[in-house]
Scaffold this active site. Structure first.
Site, PDB file in Angstrom:
ATOM      1  N   GLY A  13      79.540  35.035-112.003  1.00  0.00           N
ATOM      2  CA  GLY A  13      78.208  35.532-111.623  1.00  0.00           C
ATOM      3  C   GLY A  13      78.280  36.882-110.930  1.00  0.00           C
ATOM      4  N   ASP A 130      78.544  32.687-102.631  1.00  0.00           N
ATOM      5  CA  ASP A 130      78.696  31.359-102.009  1.00  0.00           C
ATOM      6  C   ASP A 130      79.711  31.357-100.856  1.00  0.00           C
ATOM      7  OD1 ASP A 130      77.058  30.723-104.132  1.00  0.00           O
ATOM      8  OD2 ASP A 130      78.649  29.801-105.322  1.00  0.00           O
TER       9      ASP A 130
HETATM   10  O1  F6P Z   1      78.231  31.033-107.708  1.00  0.00           O
HETATM   11  C1  F6P Z   1      77.163  31.904-107.529  1.00  0.00           C
HETATM   12  C2  F6P Z   1      75.864  31.242-107.907  1.00  0.00           C
HETATM   13  O2  F6P Z   1      74.809  32.163-107.687  1.00  0.00           O
HETATM   14  C3  F6P Z   1      75.576  29.924-107.185  1.00  0.00           C
HETATM   15  O3  F6P Z   1      75.128  30.109-105.867  1.00  0.00           O
HETATM   16  C4  F6P Z   1      74.575  29.305-108.110  1.00  0.00           C
HETATM   17  O4  F6P Z   1      74.600  27.900-108.005  1.00  0.00           O
HETATM   18  C5  F6P Z   1      75.061  29.726-109.464  1.00  0.00           C
HETATM   19  O5  F6P Z   1      75.853  30.890-109.263  1.00  0.00           O
HETATM   20  C6  F6P Z   1      73.969  30.051-110.437  1.00  0.00           C
HETATM   21  O6  F6P Z   1      74.558  30.302-111.662  1.00  0.00           O
HETATM   22  P1  F6P Z   1      73.793  30.926-112.894  1.00  0.00           P
HETATM   23  O7  F6P Z   1      73.542  32.368-112.595  1.00  0.00           O
HETATM   24  O8  F6P Z   1      74.726  30.754-114.028  1.00  0.00           O
HETATM   25  O9  F6P Z   1      72.516  30.177-113.027  1.00  0.00           O
END
Ligand code: F6P
Length: 325
Positions: A13, A130
């Site tokens: 991410g 996170d």
């Molecule tokens: O790991 C970073 C994060 O933003 C988390 O806090 C969240 O649960 C996840 O990625 C969201 O992922 P995506 O962008 O794939 O929905």
């Protein structure tokens, strides 16, 4: 003597501060006279040979920008050996001996496999909003995300106060409560619900009981998305059943926490780690992640990097009790 070639990529991410790290690594590579190549879209770009030569000028004016100029991905294909072999061939074709990988704990696990199977030296830089990665006190993106959450919660507080209302604000963090705890304390939240403890719900009930008759009070409950309770909407239902007269609302902050310009702290952390990654190559370190521990750069072997769990000790619980009085 021609120095070896370095590649750099961002994986997983996006977070604010990735561009600052790329900029610093590219400038440091130029300073130490390495050729550096960018790989677009993380592990996906390794497989598809999306390689992009970089030089000092390619990273001008990006330090303040969110996202990543190299783009990113969460690659399913890299989990399959046949695609990994293609990725290794591509790296070898471009004479790359070192890979700077800016990623979270999942990406670092991929890096260990890559280093082992291909013999390429991988130097990690930790990033995740996170903040749940070992080998560093803070990961790139966490400070910006908590500040965004804090500002958003302050705004929601205005509505909560104007309407004597209880808001459940859900923040990101996957399985970790770092963002919720930091932003919750910084906004004076009446409740902070995180996956690392199940004592938080009782604390919230106690606070509501105490404040129930305060005519003009507002309540903010910050809920970590990974809490076992199942998110802000589920918690709202639970509270509505127990206290049907409280006027409630839910706000899910979502990806707003991952975008925009990085804070000063994130830009400087990313800059330090970007330089440290190239200095690791220059000092012939192999397969380590650069982190900052007690303000100092420390290199930890990739095999020791994993996910970090927030420790909730009695002191934190005591402080939350004091603040809820
Ligand atoms: O790991 C970073 C994060 O933003 C988390 O806090 C969240 O649960 C996840 O990625 C969201 O992922 P995506 O962008 O794939 O929905």
């Amino acid at each position: 003597m021609t120095k070896s070639h370095i590649a750099i990529m961002t994986s997983g991410g996006d977070v604010p501060g990735l561009n600052a790290a790329i900029r610093a690594a590219v400038r440091a590579a130029s300073f130490y006279q390495y050729k550096i190549i960018g790989i677009e879209k993380g592990y996906e770009g390794l497989i598809d040979e999306a390689f992009l030569p970089l030089h000092s000028g390619s990273v001008s004016n990006i330090i303040s920008k969110g996202g990543t100029i190299l783009q990113s991905s969460r690659s399913e294909r890299f989990k399959e050996e046949k695609f990994r072999q293609i990725a290794y061939q591509n790296l070898k074709k471009h004479n790359i001996e070192h890979l700077i990988l800016i990623g979270g704990d999942g990406s670092m696990r991929g890096a260990q496999v890559l280093a082992k199977e291909s013999g390429i030296n991988v130097i990690g830089i930790p990033k995740t909003i996170d903040n749940d990665i070992t080998g560093t006190d803070f990961s790139i993106g966490f400070d910006t995300a908590t500040n965004i959450a804090m500002e958003a919660i302050d705004r929601i507080r205005d509505t909560a106060t104007s309407h004597h209302r209880l808001f459940f604000v859900e923040v990101m963090g996957r399985n970790a409560g770092y963002i919720a705890l930091e932003a919750g304390i910084a906004t004076g939240a009446e409740g902070i619900i995180i996956p690392e403890t199940n004592r938080d719900l009782q604390l919230l009930y106690d606070t509501i009981e105490q404040k129930k008759n305060w005519k003009n009070s507002s309540y903010i409950v910050v809920v970590a998305e990974g809490d076992e309770i199942g998110g802000a909407y589920r918690l709202e239902k639970t509270i509505q059943q127990k206290y049907p007269n409280i006027y409630t609302g839910v706000s899910i902050l979502g990806h707003i926490q991952r975008g925009g310009s990085p804070t000063c702290r994130d830009r400087n952390l990313a800059t330090k780690l970007g330089i440290a990654s190239i200095e690791a190559v220059n000092s012939e370190l192999k397969n380590v992640m650069a982190g900052v521990i007690h303000e100092n750069i420390q290199y930890t072997p990739l095999e020791n990097i994993g996910s970090r769990k927030l420790k909730i000790d009695d002191n934190i619980i005591k402080n939350l009790k004091i603040l809820s009085k």
